[in-house]
Motif scaffolding. Sequence first.
Motif, PDB file in Angstrom:
ATOM      1  N   THR A  23      34.975  62.642  90.332  1.00 19.99           N
ATOM      2  CA  THR A  23      35.970  61.852  89.495  1.00 19.99           C
ATOM      3  C   THR A  23      36.262  60.459  90.046  1.00 19.99           C
ATOM      4  N   ASN A  24      36.600  60.794  91.325  1.00 20.26           N
ATOM      5  CA  ASN A  24      36.646  59.154  92.327  1.00 20.26           C
ATOM      6  C   ASN A  24      35.493  58.491  92.076  1.00 20.26           C
ATOM      7  N   GLN A  25      34.199  59.006  92.447  1.00 20.76           N
ATOM      8  CA  GLN A  25      33.094  57.920  92.154  1.00 20.76           C
ATOM      9  C   GLN A  25      32.797  57.529  91.244  1.00 20.76           C
ATOM     10  N   VAL A  26      32.889  58.505  90.093  1.00 19.39           N
ATOM     11  CA  VAL A  26      32.778  57.758  88.767  1.00 19.39           C
ATOM     12  C   VAL A  26      33.691  56.451  88.405  1.00 19.39           C
ATOM     13  N   MET A  27      34.795  56.794  88.811  1.00 18.64           N
ATOM     14  CA  MET A  27      35.825  55.529  88.876  1.00 18.64           C
ATOM     15  C   MET A  27      35.329  54.507  89.406  1.00 18.64           C
ATOM     16  N   LYS A  28      35.008  54.613  90.763  1.00 21.83           N
ATOM     17  CA  LYS A  28      34.619  53.434  91.445  1.00 21.83           C
ATOM     18  C   LYS A  28      33.271  52.729  90.933  1.00 21.83           C
ATOM     19  N   ASN A  29      32.343  53.601  90.294  1.00 21.77           N
ATOM     20  CA  ASN A  29      31.261  52.788  89.583  1.00 21.77           C
ATOM     21  C   ASN A  29      31.426  52.027  88.565  1.00 21.77           C
ATOM     22  N   ILE A  30      32.732  52.525  87.752  1.00 21.42           N
ATOM     23  CA  ILE A  30      33.022  51.851  86.548  1.00 21.42           C
ATOM     24  C   ILE A  30      33.583  50.493  86.983  1.00 21.42           C
ATOM     25  N   LYS A  31      34.609  50.902  87.977  1.00 21.80           N
ATOM     26  CA  LYS A  31      35.342  49.433  88.576  1.00 21.80           C
ATOM     27  C   LYS A  31      34.337  48.418  88.788  1.00 21.80           C
ATOM     28  N   ALA A  32      33.232  48.803  89.797  1.00 24.26           N
ATOM     29  CA  ALA A  32      32.349  47.999  90.236  1.00 24.26           C
ATOM     30  C   ALA A  32      31.612  47.289  89.224  1.00 24.26           C
ATOM     31  N   ILE A  33      31.254  47.913  87.896  1.00 27.99           N
ATOM     32  CA  ILE A  33      30.723  47.235  86.857  1.00 27.99           C
ATOM     33  C   ILE A  33      31.312  46.298  86.284  1.00 27.99           C
ATOM     34  N   LEU A  34      32.819  46.599  86.135  1.00 27.09           N
ATOM     35  CA  LEU A  34      33.562  45.738  85.545  1.00 27.09           C
ATOM     36  C   LEU A  34      33.866  44.662  86.654  1.00 27.09           C
ATOM     37  N   ASN A  42      42.647  64.541  85.101  1.00 29.80           N
ATOM     38  CA  ASN A  42      43.629  63.498  84.534  1.00 29.80           C
ATOM     39  C   ASN A  42      44.326  62.915  85.778  1.00 29.80           C
ATOM     40  N   GLU A  43      44.767  63.464  86.497  1.00 27.63           N
ATOM     41  CA  GLU A  43      45.508  63.009  87.956  1.00 27.63           C
ATOM     42  C   GLU A  43      44.711  61.998  88.520  1.00 27.63           C
ATOM     43  N   GLU A  44      43.542  62.362  88.925  1.00 33.04           N
ATOM     44  CA  GLU A  44      42.639  61.306  89.600  1.00 33.04           C
ATOM     45  C   GLU A  44      42.527  60.161  88.785  1.00 33.04           C
ATOM     46  N   TYR A  45      41.956  60.241  87.383  1.00 32.92           N
ATOM     47  CA  TYR A  45      41.699  59.310  86.537  1.00 32.92           C
ATOM     48  C   TYR A  45      42.735  58.379  86.437  1.00 32.92           C
ATOM     49  N   GLY A  46      43.909  58.853  86.284  1.00 32.10           N
ATOM     50  CA  GLY A  46      45.152  58.069  86.050  1.00 32.10           C
ATOM     51  C   GLY A  46      45.509  57.076  87.487  1.00 32.10           C
ATOM     52  N   LYS A  47      45.085  57.775  88.784  1.00 35.46           N
ATOM     53  CA  LYS A  47      45.339  56.725  89.801  1.00 35.46           C
ATOM     54  C   LYS A  47      44.671  55.577  89.546  1.00 35.46           C
ATOM     55  N   HIS A  48      43.548  55.609  89.181  1.00 35.58           N
ATOM     56  CA  HIS A  48      42.841  54.581  89.100  1.00 35.58           C
ATOM     57  C   HIS A  48      43.156  53.480  88.104  1.00 35.58           C
ATOM     58  N   LEU A  49      43.545  53.951  86.908  1.00 37.18           N
ATOM     59  CA  LEU A  49      44.431  53.058  86.066  1.00 37.18           C
ATOM     60  C   LEU A  49      45.582  52.585  86.211  1.00 37.18           C
ATOM     61  N   GLU A  50      46.355  53.111  87.292  1.00 41.06           N
ATOM     62  CA  GLU A  50      47.686  52.800  87.374  1.00 41.06           C
ATOM     63  C   GLU A  50      48.590  52.826  86.130  1.00 41.06           C
TER      64      GLU A  50
END
Length: 126
Positions: A51-62, A89-97
Motif C-alpha cells: 500500500t505504501n509503495q502504491v501511494m509513493k508511486n501515485i505521489k510521484a506522478i502527481l 484504510n489506515e495506511e492509505y489515510g496516512k498518505h492523505l492526511e
Amino acid sequence: MTQTIFTEKAPRAIGPYSQGIQVGDLLFLSGQIPVDPETNEVVENDIVSQTNQVMKNIKAILDSQRLSVKNIVKTTIFLKDMNQFAVVNEEYGKHLEDHRPARSTVEVSRLPKDVLIEIEVVASLK
C-alpha cells in the motif's frame, strides 16, 4: 486535447498504456501497483509495504505535474483480499492526511504481477 504523463520516479507502464493522461482540468492516473521504480520489482509481499509503495508511486506522478494528494478527487482501490481493508484504510489515510477524496474499494481475484493492491486516481488540476 490530451497530454500523456510520464515520470521516471514512478514505474514504467507494463503494457500499452501510460502512467496518466491529462484531459482538460482532470488528470487520470492508471492503476498503480507496488513496483519500486528504481528496481522495477514488486516490493515485499505484505499489504502494508505494498500500500505504501502504491501511494509513493501515485505521489510521484502527481508531483511531476506539481500536484499533491489534495488534488485527488476520486480513487478506486482494488484488493486481492477484502479482509485487508482495515489495514489498507489506515495506511492509505496516512498518505492523505486530512484530505478525503471520493473512493470505491473492490475485491478482485487477481492483479498484475500477483500483487495485493492496485489504486487508480482521478485528480483535479485546479
